[in-house]
Design a protein around this motif. Structure first.
Motif, PDB file in Angstrom:
ATOM      1  N   ILE A   1       0.847  -1.192   0.000  1.00  0.00           N
ATOM      2  CA  ILE A   1       0.000   0.000   0.000  1.00  0.00           C
ATOM      3  C   ILE A   1       0.884   1.244   0.000  1.00  0.00           C
ATOM      4  CG2 ILE A   1      -1.937  -1.105   1.195  1.00  0.00           C
ATOM      5  CD1 ILE A   1      -1.070   0.381   3.751  1.00  0.00           C
ATOM      6  N   THR A   2       0.301   2.338  -0.451  1.00  0.00           N
ATOM      7  CA  THR A   2       0.981   3.624  -0.400  1.00  0.00           C
ATOM      8  C   THR A   2       0.675   4.302   0.932  1.00  0.00           C
ATOM      9  OG1 THR A   2      -0.878   4.456  -1.695  1.00  0.00           O
ATOM     10  CG2 THR A   2       1.151   3.993  -2.880  1.00  0.00           C
ATOM     11  N   GLY A   3       1.140   5.531   1.090  1.00  0.00           N
ATOM     12  CA  GLY A   3       0.999   6.221   2.362  1.00  0.00           C
ATOM     13  C   GLY A   3       2.113   5.830   3.312  1.00  0.00           C
ATOM     14  N   CYS A   4       2.202   6.533   4.432  1.00  0.00           N
ATOM     15  CA  CYS A   4       3.276   6.278   5.380  1.00  0.00           C
ATOM     16  C   CYS A   4       2.912   6.843   6.754  1.00  0.00           C
ATOM     17  CB  CYS A   4       4.586   6.903   4.900  1.00  0.00           C
ATOM     18  SG  CYS A   4       4.530   8.711   4.744  1.00  0.00           S
ATOM     19  N   VAL A   5       3.723   6.518   7.735  1.00  0.00           N
ATOM     20  CA  VAL A   5       3.560   7.030   9.099  1.00  0.00           C
ATOM     21  C   VAL A   5       4.897   7.583   9.562  1.00  0.00           C
ATOM     22  CG1 VAL A   5       3.065   6.461  11.507  1.00  0.00           C
ATOM     23  CG2 VAL A   5       1.704   5.431   9.681  1.00  0.00           C
ATOM     24  N   GLY A   6       4.902   8.845   9.974  1.00  0.00           N
ATOM     25  CA  GLY A   6       6.069   9.421  10.621  1.00  0.00           C
ATOM     26  C   GLY A   6       5.968   9.202  12.126  1.00  0.00           C
ATOM     27  N   ILE A   7       7.084   8.925  12.768  1.00  0.00           N
ATOM     28  CA  ILE A   7       7.098   8.616  14.203  1.00  0.00           C
ATOM     29  C   ILE A   7       8.086   9.545  14.899  1.00  0.00           C
ATOM     30  CG2 ILE A   7       7.480   6.841  15.948  1.00  0.00           C
ATOM     31  CD1 ILE A   7       6.925   4.767  13.688  1.00  0.00           C
ATOM     32  N   LEU A   8       7.571  10.304  15.864  1.00  0.00           N
ATOM     33  CA  LEU A   8       8.381  11.258  16.627  1.00  0.00           C
ATOM     34  C   LEU A   8       8.272  10.926  18.099  1.00  0.00           C
ATOM     35  CD1 LEU A   8      10.055  13.868  16.900  1.00  0.00           C
ATOM     36  CD2 LEU A   8       7.887  15.134  16.920  1.00  0.00           C
ATOM     37  N   GLU A   9       9.375  10.501  18.688  1.00  0.00           N
ATOM     38  CA  GLU A   9       9.404  10.167  20.105  1.00  0.00           C
ATOM     39  C   GLU A   9       9.819  11.376  20.909  1.00  0.00           C
ATOM     40  OE1 GLU A   9      11.958   6.809  20.376  1.00  0.00           O
ATOM     41  OE2 GLU A   9      10.525   5.439  19.440  1.00  0.00           O
ATOM     42  N   GLY A  10       9.044  11.660  21.940  1.00  0.00           N
ATOM     43  CA  GLY A  10       9.319  12.820  22.774  1.00  0.00           C
ATOM     44  C   GLY A  10      10.443  12.591  23.756  1.00  0.00           C
ATOM     45  N   GLY A  11      10.714  13.631  24.535  1.00  0.00           N
ATOM     46  CA  GLY A  11      11.818  13.563  25.479  1.00  0.00           C
ATOM     47  C   GLY A  11      11.520  12.775  26.730  1.00  0.00           C
ATOM     48  N   ALA A  12      10.249  12.450  26.963  1.00  0.00           N
ATOM     49  CA  ALA A  12       9.858  11.678  28.138  1.00  0.00           C
ATOM     50  C   ALA A  12       8.835  10.636  27.720  1.00  0.00           C
ATOM     51  CB  ALA A  12       9.271  12.603  29.210  1.00  0.00           C
ATOM     52  N   PRO A  13       8.762   9.511  28.449  1.00  0.00           N
ATOM     53  CA  PRO A  13       7.766   8.488  28.095  1.00  0.00           C
ATOM     54  C   PRO A  13       6.357   8.994  28.361  1.00  0.00           C
ATOM     55  CG  PRO A  13       8.838   7.943  30.169  1.00  0.00           C
ATOM     56  CD  PRO A  13       9.571   9.122  29.613  1.00  0.00           C
ATOM     57  N   GLY A  14       5.395   8.373  27.691  1.00  0.00           N
ATOM     58  CA  GLY A  14       4.008   8.769  27.881  1.00  0.00           C
ATOM     59  C   GLY A  14       3.105   8.102  26.868  1.00  0.00           C
ATOM     60  N   LYS A  15       1.998   8.741  26.594  1.00  0.00           N
ATOM     61  CA  LYS A  15       1.002   8.194  25.678  1.00  0.00           C
ATOM     62  C   LYS A  15       1.438   8.386  24.222  1.00  0.00           C
ATOM     63  CE  LYS A  15      -1.948  10.861  27.733  1.00  0.00           C
ATOM     64  NZ  LYS A  15      -3.183  11.596  28.144  1.00  0.00           N
ATOM     65  N   THR A  16       0.630   7.857  23.319  1.00  0.00           N
ATOM     66  CA  THR A  16       0.871   8.018  21.888  1.00  0.00           C
ATOM     67  C   THR A  16      -0.350   8.651  21.240  1.00  0.00           C
ATOM     68  OG1 THR A  16       2.364   6.111  21.780  1.00  0.00           O
ATOM     69  CG2 THR A  16       1.347   6.830  19.714  1.00  0.00           C
ATOM     70  N   VAL A  17      -0.112   9.692  20.463  1.00  0.00           N
ATOM     71  CA  VAL A  17      -1.188  10.362  19.739  1.00  0.00           C
ATOM     72  C   VAL A  17      -0.881  10.280  18.247  1.00  0.00           C
ATOM     73  CG1 VAL A  17      -0.095  12.637  19.868  1.00  0.00           C
ATOM     74  CG2 VAL A  17      -2.575  12.473  19.566  1.00  0.00           C
ATOM     75  N   MET A  18      -1.926  10.103  17.448  1.00  0.00           N
ATOM     76  CA  MET A  18      -1.766  10.051  15.995  1.00  0.00           C
ATOM     77  C   MET A  18      -2.523  11.217  15.362  1.00  0.00           C
ATOM     78  SD  MET A  18      -2.624   6.918  13.341  1.00  0.00           S
ATOM     79  CE  MET A  18      -0.998   6.145  13.464  1.00  0.00           C
ATOM     80  N   LEU A  19      -1.888  11.848  14.380  1.00  0.00           N
ATOM     81  CA  LEU A  19      -2.497  12.907  13.580  1.00  0.00           C
ATOM     82  C   LEU A  19      -2.614  12.396  12.153  1.00  0.00           C
ATOM     83  CD1 LEU A  19      -0.279  15.866  14.851  1.00  0.00           C
ATOM     84  CD2 LEU A  19      -2.515  15.175  15.748  1.00  0.00           C
TER      85      LEU A  19
END
Length: 391
Positions: A56-74
């Motif tokens: 499939i086409t499309g993709c997901v960018g993944i940005l890890e923050g400076g501290a652990p926590g939840k995950t949000v998707m845009l």
């Protein structure tokens, strides 16, 4: 505290530049190969890790923050439509004959790329992970399911999406609780009769006549079986049958769609349609078989906490009085597939500007949003992610 509005406005040239590039190079759903490659390149330039998928086409960018926590998707959608853009003299007009970004997906992609740049700059402050989903084939109606099946939403705690909306004036937005867009399901009814010569109709069983009666009978599902307090639309959009002007048709096919906001009622429709068609066709000596395809579910903003974060984002970008009411839409949005997997919320960003003559509706060959609103959409994306993770 980050000033996402100021940071987004500072990226205005970048965001509009991205939109112009994407608008000039549109690709249809499932075929967004060059579009995906462009997005991957932009994300990597920013410094964001990218996930692509086999098949499939499309993709997901993944940005890890400076501290652990939840995950949000845009989420942004990336596909164009099979529409020929009317000549308009714009330097960024579509260069692909018969293909055009006539819905605003080029704007969504550009806004989300802008948000990725902002959030990367604040990565050390983030408590958790941001995923940027660039989805193929929204116009097809069911392609979002592939990202769920391939695990892109696993571990995601919330997802946010938005659509620029040429039915709302620039400077306004809409984000209301409850149902916002309807489901979009499809059905096919095949009516089986018996062929005969038109001069001797008594020797046949006319599937075309039976089909005409079925079309009329199906409307009683709306007017007599449905609770009038429940919004429900049924459309038979295609009737295919017959082989010659003087032959009684042995086979006729009806194809249509149903729209409703009620998931419980929706699940009863395959049996209701089959029964109504079979009963009517039997009176003409015909039989039927039916198939029903469940497309995107109704889009329902039913998570108050997420709704309020999103409303706060629009207020922060556009002002305290920016949020306006808008009637529920009978059109569909396959973002609802994600909301069946993960808590989510969906908003509408006004992009109509009568003073500039930008009033054409979505899916029109003259469609053009007010690009001045795009940085605000970028700011909304960034604000939502930041405040969900750090709230």
């Amino acid at each position: 505290m980050a000033d996402f509005k100021a940071e987004a406005l500072a990226l205005k040239d970048y965001i509009i530049g991205q939109r112009h590039y994407l608008h000039a190079h549109p690709e249809l759903g499932r075929c967004e190969v060059a579009t995906t490659a462009h997005i991957v390149e932009e994300l990597k330039k920013i410094g964001i890790r990218v996930q692509t998928f086999d098949g499939i086409t499309g993709c997901v960018g993944i940005l890890e923050g400076g501290a652990p926590g939840k995950t949000v998707m845009l989420r942004a959608d990336i596909d164009a439509l099979p529409i020929e853009e009317h000549p308009n003299g714009r330097a960024y007009a579509s260069r692909s004959k018969g293909v055009m970004h006539a819905c605003g997906h080029d704007a969504h992609t550009a806004m989300l790329l802008g948000a990725a740049r902002i959030l990367y700059a604040h990565r050390s402050e983030l408590h958790g992970t941001v995923k940027f989903l660039f989805q193929m084939g929204e116009e097809i109606g069911t392609e979002s399911r592939h990202y769920v099946e391939k695990g892109a939403l696993d571990g995601v705690d919330a997802i946010f999406g938005q659509h620029i909306w040429n039915l709302l004036e620039h400077g306004t937005a809409n984000l209301e609780d409850g149902p916002r867009m309807a489901c979009s399901d499809r059905f096919t009814i095949r009516i089986h009769g018996k062929a005969a010569h038109g001069s001797a109709p008594q020797n046949g069983r006319d599937s075309l006549v039976a089909a005409a009666a079925v079309v009329m009978a199906l409307q009683t599902l709306v007017s007599r079986q449905n609770d009038p307090r429940n919004t429900f639309v049924m459309t038979v959009g295609m009737m295919n049958g017959g082989t010659a002007t003087n032959i009684i048709s042995a086979e006729t096919e009806l194809v249509g769609t149903t729209r409703t906001f009620d998931n419980v009622f929706r699940k009863t429709l395959p049996d209701r349609i089959r029964q109504a068609a079979a009963d009517v066709a039997a009176g003409y000596g015909c039989s039927v078989d039916c198939t029903y395809f469940f497309g995107p579910a109704p889009l329902i903003n039913d998570h108050p906490g997420l709704n309020e974060i999103a409303r706060s984002a629009y207020r922060a970008m556009l002002g305290e009085k920016a949020l306006v009411p808008m009637a529920r839409q009978m059109g569909a949005e396959d973002f609802s597939v994600y909301m069946e997997k993960t808590p989510g919320v969906f908003g509408f960003l006004g992009s109509r500007n009568e003073a500039k003559g930008l009033t054409s509706p979505h899916h029109h060959p003259d469609f053009e949003p007010d690009e001045d609103v795009l940085p605000y959409g970028t700011g909304v994306y960034a604000y939502f992610a930041y405040h969900f993770l750090n709230g």
